[in-house]
Design a protein around this motif. Structure first.
Motif, PDB file in Angstrom:
ATOM      1  N   ASP A 127       0.814  -1.227   0.000  1.00 52.67           N
ATOM      2  CA  ASP A 127       0.000   0.000   0.000  1.00 52.67           C
ATOM      3  C   ASP A 127       0.844   1.273   0.000  1.00 52.67           C
ATOM      4  OD1 ASP A 127       0.803   0.045   2.666  1.00 52.67           O
ATOM      5  OD2 ASP A 127      -1.232  -0.130   3.498  1.00 52.67           O
ATOM      6  N   VAL A 128       2.122   1.171   0.410  1.00 48.04           N
ATOM      7  CA  VAL A 128       2.977   2.362   0.330  1.00 48.04           C
ATOM      8  C   VAL A 128       3.287   2.678  -1.140  1.00 48.04           C
ATOM      9  CG1 VAL A 128       5.180   3.399   1.013  1.00 48.04           C
ATOM     10  CG2 VAL A 128       3.939   1.943   2.625  1.00 48.04           C
ATOM     11  N   THR A 129       3.545   1.635  -1.940  1.00 54.09           N
ATOM     12  CA  THR A 129       3.731   1.861  -3.381  1.00 54.09           C
ATOM     13  C   THR A 129       2.468   2.492  -3.985  1.00 54.09           C
ATOM     14  OG1 THR A 129       5.222  -0.037  -3.574  1.00 54.09           O
ATOM     15  CG2 THR A 129       4.204   0.746  -5.599  1.00 54.09           C
ATOM     16  N   ARG A 130       1.322   1.981  -3.604  1.00 55.48           N
ATOM     17  CA  ARG A 130       0.076   2.545  -4.148  1.00 55.48           C
ATOM     18  C   ARG A 130      -0.064   4.012  -3.763  1.00 55.48           C
ATOM     19  NH1 ARG A 130      -1.699  -2.669  -2.887  1.00 55.48           N
ATOM     20  NH2 ARG A 130      -2.810  -2.171  -0.970  1.00 55.48           N
ATOM     21  N   LEU A 131       0.255   4.318  -2.508  1.00 52.76           N
ATOM     22  CA  LEU A 131       0.172   5.710  -2.049  1.00 52.76           C
ATOM     23  C   LEU A 131       1.132   6.597  -2.843  1.00 52.76           C
ATOM     24  CD1 LEU A 131       0.141   6.900   1.614  1.00 52.76           C
ATOM     25  CD2 LEU A 131       1.961   7.665   0.118  1.00 52.76           C
ATOM     26  N   ILE A 132       2.346   6.105  -3.073  1.00 51.93           N
ATOM     27  CA  ILE A 132       3.347   6.898  -3.801  1.00 51.93           C
ATOM     28  C   ILE A 132       2.852   7.212  -5.214  1.00 51.93           C
ATOM     29  CG2 ILE A 132       5.656   6.807  -4.847  1.00 51.93           C
ATOM     30  CD1 ILE A 132       6.457   5.022  -2.368  1.00 51.93           C
ATOM     31  N   LEU A 133       2.356   6.189  -5.902  1.00 49.86           N
ATOM     32  CA  LEU A 133       1.964   6.383  -7.302  1.00 49.86           C
ATOM     33  C   LEU A 133       0.631   7.126  -7.411  1.00 49.86           C
ATOM     34  CD1 LEU A 133       3.224   3.014  -8.790  1.00 49.86           C
ATOM     35  CD2 LEU A 133       4.298   5.268  -8.884  1.00 49.86           C
ATOM     36  N   ASP A 134      -0.296   6.850  -6.495  1.00 47.40           N
ATOM     37  CA  ASP A 134      -1.609   7.498  -6.560  1.00 47.40           C
ATOM     38  C   ASP A 134      -1.541   8.989  -6.237  1.00 47.40           C
ATOM     39  OD1 ASP A 134      -2.539   5.011  -7.163  1.00 47.40           O
ATOM     40  OD2 ASP A 134      -3.535   4.654  -5.229  1.00 47.40           O
ATOM     41  N   THR A 135      -0.533   9.412  -5.462  1.00 45.22           N
ATOM     42  CA  THR A 135      -0.444  10.830  -5.091  1.00 45.22           C
ATOM     43  C   THR A 135       0.617  11.562  -5.913  1.00 45.22           C
ATOM     44  OG1 THR A 135       1.158  10.335  -3.331  1.00 45.22           O
ATOM     45  CG2 THR A 135      -1.167  10.406  -2.701  1.00 45.22           C
ATOM     46  N   HIS A 136       1.168  10.885  -6.917  1.00 50.16           N
ATOM     47  CA  HIS A 136       2.234  11.514  -7.699  1.00 50.16           C
ATOM     48  C   HIS A 136       1.673  12.646  -8.555  1.00 50.16           C
ATOM     49  CE1 HIS A 136       5.283  11.753 -11.038  1.00 50.16           C
ATOM     50  NE2 HIS A 136       6.017  11.916  -9.952  1.00 50.16           N
ATOM     51  N   ASP A 137       2.375  13.782  -8.585  1.00 47.19           N
ATOM     52  CA  ASP A 137       1.925  14.961  -9.322  1.00 47.19           C
ATOM     53  C   ASP A 137       2.556  14.958 -10.727  1.00 47.19           C
ATOM     54  OD1 ASP A 137       1.507  17.512 -10.390  1.00 47.19           O
ATOM     55  OD2 ASP A 137       1.592  18.473  -8.418  1.00 47.19           O
ATOM     56  N   ALA A 138       1.772  14.492 -11.692  1.00 46.61           N
ATOM     57  CA  ALA A 138       2.288  14.335 -13.053  1.00 46.61           C
ATOM     58  C   ALA A 138       2.594  15.690 -13.692  1.00 46.61           C
ATOM     59  CB  ALA A 138       1.292  13.557 -13.901  1.00 46.61           C
ATOM     60  N   ASN A 139       1.818  16.721 -13.354  1.00 49.27           N
ATOM     61  CA  ASN A 139       2.061  18.046 -13.933  1.00 49.27           C
ATOM     62  C   ASN A 139       3.411  18.600 -13.488  1.00 49.27           C
ATOM     63  OD1 ASN A 139      -0.361  18.134 -15.333  1.00 49.27           O
ATOM     64  ND2 ASN A 139      -1.461  18.946 -13.549  1.00 49.27           N
ATOM     65  N   ALA A 140       3.652  18.492 -12.177  1.00 43.10           N
ATOM     66  CA  ALA A 140       4.932  18.986 -11.666  1.00 43.10           C
ATOM     67  C   ALA A 140       6.088  18.161 -12.227  1.00 43.10           C
ATOM     68  CB  ALA A 140       4.936  18.928 -10.137  1.00 43.10           C
ATOM     69  N   ALA A 145       9.332   5.939   3.664  1.00 41.93           N
ATOM     70  CA  ALA A 145       8.582   6.319   4.868  1.00 41.93           C
ATOM     71  C   ALA A 145       8.162   7.791   4.808  1.00 41.93           C
ATOM     72  CB  ALA A 145       9.420   6.056   6.118  1.00 41.93           C
ATOM     73  N   TYR A 146       8.988   8.630   4.157  1.00 40.07           N
ATOM     74  CA  TYR A 146       8.634  10.050   4.057  1.00 40.07           C
ATOM     75  C   TYR A 146       7.420  10.255   3.141  1.00 40.07           C
ATOM     76  CZ  TYR A 146      13.431  10.255   5.810  1.00 40.07           C
ATOM     77  OH  TYR A 146      14.576  10.043   6.520  1.00 40.07           O
ATOM     78  N   ALA A 147       7.233   9.326   2.197  1.00 39.59           N
ATOM     79  CA  ALA A 147       6.037   9.408   1.351  1.00 39.59           C
ATOM     80  C   ALA A 147       4.785   9.149   2.185  1.00 39.59           C
ATOM     81  CB  ALA A 147       6.137   8.409   0.199  1.00 39.59           C
ATOM     82  N   VAL A 148       4.911   8.229   3.150  1.00 35.20           N
ATOM     83  CA  VAL A 148       3.785   7.979   4.057  1.00 35.20           C
ATOM     84  C   VAL A 148       3.521   9.238   4.881  1.00 35.20           C
ATOM     85  CG1 VAL A 148       2.983   6.599   6.017  1.00 35.20           C
ATOM     86  CG2 VAL A 148       4.287   5.511   4.163  1.00 35.20           C
ATOM     87  N   ALA A 149       4.593   9.816   5.424  1.00 34.82           N
ATOM     88  CA  ALA A 149       4.445  11.013   6.264  1.00 34.82           C
ATOM     89  C   ALA A 149       3.818  12.158   5.475  1.00 34.82           C
ATOM     90  CB  ALA A 149       5.817  11.439   6.805  1.00 34.82           C
TER      91      ALA A 149
END
Lengths: 460, 278
Positions: free
Chosen positions: A71-84, A310-314
């Motif tokens: 689920d950390v991988t999912r969080l990383i990819l789901d919240t990734h800012d493609a525009n930036a 872990a910082y992606a979770v934070a």
């Protein structure tokens, strides 16, 4: 897909991106323990060359742990800012290093949501310590609860008044000591010896009364498991910051007894209490390289990359404070002062690059090959790097957790040498009660005189 | 508490009625083992505090790196009338021990064979392990066993010879206990030394020991030292836990340590004293 790099007559082959990143990591005992470290100095150097040529878009496209499995991988990819990401997506890891070294603070803020932990970790592996310091210094992450943390030219301190049996008078004495030496703007944060809700309640009331009595512009925290804090909030106890230790994989978080949904629940409960006066950054996370391996949950990935995850979770919970407890875990993960110093700078850099308000518990245990001189070095480098906060432990000796961290005096040293100020509201409070002068320097005379009225057993 | 009376004072500063600040700090320092009230030389520690810290760190470092004197430890245990055996982990030296916890958890193969050859079937195997503080073992292992022996005698537990184990982690006890075919194993091990506690012994109790047991399957008694949990109390706690463990068939998170409550009741407290006198 395998990666290759040719050095003279030899071709170094790296089985996949995870192996390449692990072998490119400055060597440390934890990666050796996991069997992931480079086996020769040349292999380490070759892996850095090879990694520098990998496009960062490729790192984004090849998750080290599958999306379905973690689920950390999912969080990383789901919240990734493609525009930036459009601004940096064409770069290789090597180009990205140069981009960062020449970027402005504004650019770093703009691209932060596009930087995944794997990208941050990858570029850090080919950076020298001076690169890690120079880039982190430009990244500014400002957070607020009852004061303002992270402004340029400031350094905050967590006052850590631990006691082996949670004795309220002993804890109060340590708090008075820290305040009288000008510490406590990040948080007054107690690691409790007991994990009962009853004990938690006593400590929360102690902190709340202390902060209210002296009208201190800061926040309190008892660093217990998030589920215990949730229970405390349900019982109406005065919870300011919600704490939890987190790690970079779902399985490692599970070993801490925590899930993303529990963190979300705690975040919402904290927001509902509305105890922050200047802002609602109310979470506090601790991390540290090696925790995933320690929990047998590392998926064959090096410990520094997992730490960045872990910082992606934070990041998604907009915390007030996040710190790596860099030398706490022991020499099987970070062997000596050199490894601890490098890891502290890497962690701080990766956190800041990702937009997280990173502080560092500059620390070591007595079975590590490290001493106060190593801590002075890391502390000074982090001060130069714009570290958000450090710990303040009486005399640097935590008598509950049995390790050495930084002291109230260490913070005074750093302020004097580097001209660093406290959170402005806290700075004004210290001056107002007559502890410091207009420059933030402690006034001469008996320590903490304006505060001693609340000395336990002494108040009339 | 009252406010400052001096006419030149423009602020309302609370000060103590009688105590001067130095006395207050001395009293505060007595409330916690933490290093508070150290004073300062400008922004820095006074020389005395720097030297004190350096000495304490040196003692903690020595505790980690001083080799265990296994002969002396075995002799002291033998003097209590307990048999002893020797064992070592697969970590050949201190440097490997610190870097490779996996090696410290497994027996050297020849030692395993020797233990398997000994007479087995005890209720409890006791392991004295250097861990991270040989000093804790030198100072605390024999006194703790002396305090525990009367409890074992009263309960009628059969004890295996005490195994003195070098370069050992807690989990080494699993393999030792299994090799001795013991119902339970208690590992007395030097804990990671704190700056203010270089001599702290930990006790880990595991039922049905075998390689692969997790830490969640153990009960721990920590901070056993003169200035912490006394040997008598630690021995009582170990006996209390072992009795429950054998009755319930488990150790670990599901076995809650309520020995303090037992100790608080008069009869059992007397038992501790009886045991310590016996």
């Amino acid at each position: 897909m395998a990666y290759r790099h040719v050095v003279g007559p030899r071709t170094h082959v790296f089985a996949d991106l995870a192996a390449l990143m692990a072998k490119a990591t400055p060597v440390r005992s934890g990666d050796r323990l996991a069997g992931l470290a480079a086996e020769s100095a040349e292999e380490n150097a070759a892996a850095k060359w090879c990694l520098a040529e990998v496009p960062i878009a490729e790192i984004l496209a090849r998750p080290l742990i599958p999306y379905e499995a973690d689920d950390v991988t999912r969080l990383i990819l789901d919240t990734h800012d493609a525009n930036a990401f459009a601004e940096i997506g064409h770069l290789t890891v090597g180009d990205f290093r140069e981009f960062l070294l020449t970027a402005s603070s504004g650019t770093l803020a703009r691209i932060a949501p596009a930087v995944t932990p794997e990208i941050a970790a990858a570029v850090s592996k080919i950076m020298r310590n001076q690169d890690l310091i120079a880039v982190a210094r430009k990244a500014r992450i400002v957070t607020r609860f009852r004061n303002t943390i992270g402004l340029p030219g400031t350094l905050a301190v967590r006052l850590q008044p631990n006691h082996p049996t949670d004795d309220p008078a002993g804890i109060t004495a340590a708090i008075l000591d820290g305040l009288s030496l000008g510490c406590g703007d990040a948080v007054i944060g107690i690691n409790p010896a007991s994990d009962s809700v009853q004990a938690l309640g006593d400590l929360l009331h102690l902190l709340d009364e202390m902060i209210q009595r002296h009208a201190i512009p800061t926040q309190g925290c008892v660093l217990t498991h998030v589920t215990t804090t949730l229970e405390a909030m349900e019982r109406g106890l005065p919870v300011d910051l919600v704490f939890q230790s987190i790690a970079g994989t779902q399985a490692a978080n599970a070993s801490f007894g925590v899930t993303l949904s529990v963190l979300k629940e705690a975040h919402e409960a904290m927001l509902a209490l509305k105890r922050g006066t200047l802002g609602d950054n109310g979470l506090y996370f601790e991390t540290g390289q090696g925790s995933a391996l320690s929990a047998d949950a590392h998926h064959g990935i090096d410990q520094q990359t997992l730490e960045a995850r872990a910082y992606a979770v934070a990041r998604v919970f907009r915390p007030l404070l996040v710190n790596t407890v860099v030398g706490f875990i022991g020499p099987e993960y970070l062997y000596d002062g050199k490894e601890i110093i490098r890891a502290g700078l890497e962690d701080h850099f990766c956190g800041k690059l990702m937009g997280v308000p990173l502080g560092v518990d500059v620390c070591y245990t007595n079975h590590a090959e490290a001493d106060q001189d190593d801590m002075d070095t890391l502390l000074t480098l982090l001060g130069a790097a714009g570290c958000t906060y450090i710990m303040g432990v009486p005399g640097a000796d935590d008598v509950m957790l049995n390790y050495q961290s930084t002291s109230f005096h260490d913070a005074l040293y750093l302020r004097e040498v580097l001209g660093l100020k406290r959170a402005p509201e806290f700075e004004a409070w210290l001056q107002g009660i007559g502890l410091t002068d207009g420059q933030g320097a402690l006034l001469p005379g008996p320590a903490g005189l304006p505060l001693l009225g609340s000395a336990p057993g002494l108040a009339a | 508490m009252r406010t400052c009376r001096r006419s030149a004072c423009t602020r309302s500063v609370p000060v103590m009625e009688t105590d001067d600040p130095q006395k207050i700090w001395a009293r505060l320092a007595g409330l916690t083992p933490a290093r508070i009230g150290l004073g300062r030389a400008g922004s820095f520690l006074p020389t005395r505090a720097v030297l004190r810290f350096g000495l304490d760190h040196a003692q903690a470092r020595d505790a980690v790196h001083t080799p265990m004197d296994a002969d002396a430890v075995a002799e002291a245990i033998g003097a209590l009338g307990l048999g002893t055996l020797r064992a070592a982990s697969r970590a050949p030296d201190r440097a490997s021990y610190l870097r490779r916890p996996d090696l410290g958890r497994r027996l050297a193969p020849e030692d395993r064979a020797a233990l398997e050859a000994s007479e087995g079937g005890a209720d409890l195997a006791l392991v004295v392990a250097d861990g991270l503080s040989a000093r804790a073992v030198h100072e605390g292992a024999a006194p703790l066993l002396a305090a525990f022996a009367p409890h074992a005698e009263r309960a009628g537990w059969r004890l295996a010879p005490v195994v003195v184990a070098a370069q050992a982690r807690v989990a080494l006890g699993d393999e030792i206990g299994a090799a001795l075919r013991a119902r339970a194993v208690a590992v007395l091990i030097g804990e990671r030394p704190g700056l203010s506690s270089p001599d702290s012994l930990g006790i880990y109790l595991t039922l049905a020991p075998r390689v692969g047991r997790s830490d969640a399957e153990r009960n721990c008694i920590s901070n056993v030292r003169a200035a912490g949990l006394t040997h008598d109390r630690a021995a009582f706690r170990l006996a209390w836990l072992l009795e429950r463990a054998l009755a319930l068939g488990l150790t670990g998170v599901r076995l809650k340590d309520e020995s303090d409550r037992a100790l608080a009741s008069g009869g059992t407290a007397a038992a501790v004293e009886d045991a310590s006198r016996a």
